[in-house]
Design an enzyme around this catalytic site. Structure first.
Site, short mmCIF file in Angstrom:
data_model
loop_
_atom_site.label_atom_id
_atom_site.label_comp_id
_atom_site.label_asym_id
_atom_site.label_seq_id
_atom_site.Cartn_x
_atom_site.Cartn_y
_atom_site.Cartn_z
N ASP A 16 0.82 -1.20 0.00
CA ASP A 16 0.00 0.00 0.00
C ASP A 16 0.85 1.25 0.00
O ASP A 16 0.47 2.28 -0.57
CB ASP A 16 -0.92 -0.01 1.22
N HIS A 205 -6.73 -1.26 9.36
CA HIS A 205 -5.93 -0.60 8.33
C HIS A 205 -6.35 0.86 8.32
O HIS A 205 -7.44 1.20 7.85
CB HIS A 205 -6.17 -1.27 6.97
N HIS A 207 -5.66 5.07 7.68
CA HIS A 207 -4.95 6.12 6.97
C HIS A 207 -4.99 7.40 7.79
O HIS A 207 -5.95 7.64 8.55
CB HIS A 207 -5.57 6.34 5.58
N CYS A 238 -4.51 4.77 -2.01
CA CYS A 238 -5.18 3.88 -2.95
C CYS A 238 -5.27 4.53 -4.33
O CYS A 238 -5.72 5.67 -4.44
CB CYS A 238 -6.58 3.54 -2.44
N ASN A 247 -0.86 6.09 4.89
CA ASN A 247 -1.16 5.24 6.03
C ASN A 247 -0.63 5.89 7.31
O ASN A 247 0.16 6.84 7.27
CB ASN A 247 -0.46 3.88 5.86
#
Length: 301
Positions: A16, A205, A207, A238, A247
Site C-alpha cells: 500500500d 488498516h 490512513h 489507494c 497510512n
C-alpha cells in the site's frame, strides 16, 4: 484498559505504501526495504498485490518480490482482489493471502470491476477451495466511508461483514481506506464486529489522511484490536480513491506504543532510519512525524 502484552504491526509500505507512488521502485529496492524493516524488528509484511500491472504498474513485479523474500518464519502477505490474483499468490509460494471486499458497491466496482456481492462470492469460492495450511484473511475496504457514496452506514458495514464471515476468514480487517474515521467511529464499528464475531482475529488498516490515524489506532487498542497496518514514513494511498493519502506511519505508531509500555518488538531508531532511507528512494518528503522529530529526548547528561 487492561495490560496489553504485545501488538502485531503489519508493515504495508512494500504494498500500500508504494502502490500509488509516481516513483516505481525496483524489485531490489523493495526487497531492501523489507530487509531493513526486518532488521528494525518488524516481522509481518504485506509484501505485494497480485493485480493487473496495467492498472497498478508499481506491483508488476509481484512474483519476483515473493521469490526474493527471506525463507524464514516471517509473515508475508499478498493482497488479492479476485480468483486470478489469489491463484497467482499461491503459485508464487505465499502462505498468507488477504482478499479485499469493499463495503460500497461504487468503490468495489472502481477498485475491482465488479459489485460488492460478486467479490463476496469470489471470496466464498476461494475460501472453499483454499489449500490446507494457507491462511486467507479478508479486508473490508471503505469500512468507515466511501469517496463516491459518502457515508457507509453501520448496518451496511455489518451486512458485508456478516456475508464475509459466513465463509470463516482466518482474519478480518476493517480498512479506513480514505482516512475519514474518528475514534468514535472506530469504537462503534470495532465494537459491533467484536460483539457479533468475538473470536475472529481483527485487524485495522488506518490512513492518516485527515490527521486522525494515530488517535484511531488508540481507539482500536481500547476496543480490543491487537493487529495494525502501518507504513514506514506514513507513505501510501489507494490508486482508485481520490486524495486517499498516507497510512499511519510505522514509527509514529511504535513511538506511541513504546511510551504506553506496550511491546512491539520494533527498534524505534532503526524504524526511523528505514523511513529516512525510503524517503530518499522516493525523492520526496514523507508525512511521518516521528521520523522528523525523533524519539523521546534523552535529556542532558
Amino acid at each position: 484498559m487492561k495490560m496489553i502484552e504485545n501488538v502485531e504491526i503489519i508493515e504495508v509500505s512494500p504494498r500500500d505504501g508504494i502502490q500509488n507512488d509516481p516513483v516505481l521502485l525496483s524489485t531490489e529496492a523493495k526487497l531492501a526495504l523489507i530487509g531493513r524493516a526486518r532488521a528494525a524488528g518488524l516481522r509481518s509484511f504485506e509484501v505485494t498485490s497480485f493485480v493487473n500491472p496495467k492498472r497498478v504498474p508499481q506491483m508488476a513485479d509481484a512474483d519476483a518480490v515473493v521469490a526474493g523474500l527471506p525463507r524464514d518464519d516471517g509473515r508475508y502477505i499478498g493482497l488479492t482482489l479476485n480468483r486470478r490474483g489469489y491463484d497467482r499468490a499461491v503459485a508464487a509460494g505465499l502462505r498468507d493471502a488477504n482478499f479485499v471486499v469493499v463495503a460500497s458497491d461504487t468503490f468495489n466496482q472502481r477498485n475491482q470491476g465488479v459489485p460488492t456481492q460478486r467479490s463476496i462470492a469470489d471470496f466464498a469460492e476461494i475460501r472453499g477451495q483454499a489449500a490446507s495450511g494457507l491462511a486467507l484473511g479478508c479486508t473490508i475496504g471503505a469500512a468507515f466511508g466511501c469517496p463516491f457514496e459518502g457515508e457507509v452506514p453501520l448496518a451496511r458495514l455489518m451486512e458485508v461483514v456478516e456475508a464475509v464471515m459466513a465463509h470463516a476468514p482466518d482474519e478480518l480487517s476493517l480498512a479506513d481506506t480514505i482516512g475519514v474515521a474518528t475514534p468514535r467511529d472506530v469504537t462503534e464499528r470495532v465494537g459491533a464486529v467484536r460483539a457479533a464475531f468475538p473470536d475472529v482475529p481483527l485487524r485495522l488498516h488506518l490512513h492518516n489522511t485527515r490527521n486522525t490515524g494515530i488517535a484511531n489506532a488508540w481507539a482500536g487498542l481500547e476496543a480490543g484490536v491487537r493487529r495494525f497496518d502501518a507504513s514506514l514514513g506514513g507513505v501510501g494511498g489507494c490508486p482508485f480513491a481520490p486524495r486517499a493519502t498516507g497510512n499511519i506511519a510505522t514509527e509514529d505508531l511504535v513511538y506511541m506504543l513504546d511510551r504506553a509500555g506496550i511491546p512491539t518488538g520494533v527498534d524505534l531508531d532503526a524504524a526511523i532510519e528505514t523511513a529516512a532511507w525510503l524517503e530518499a528512494q522516493l525523492g520526496r518528503t514523507l508525512p511521518g512525524m516521528v521520523m522528523k522529530a525523533g524519539g523521546f529526548p534523552a535529556g542532558a547528561a
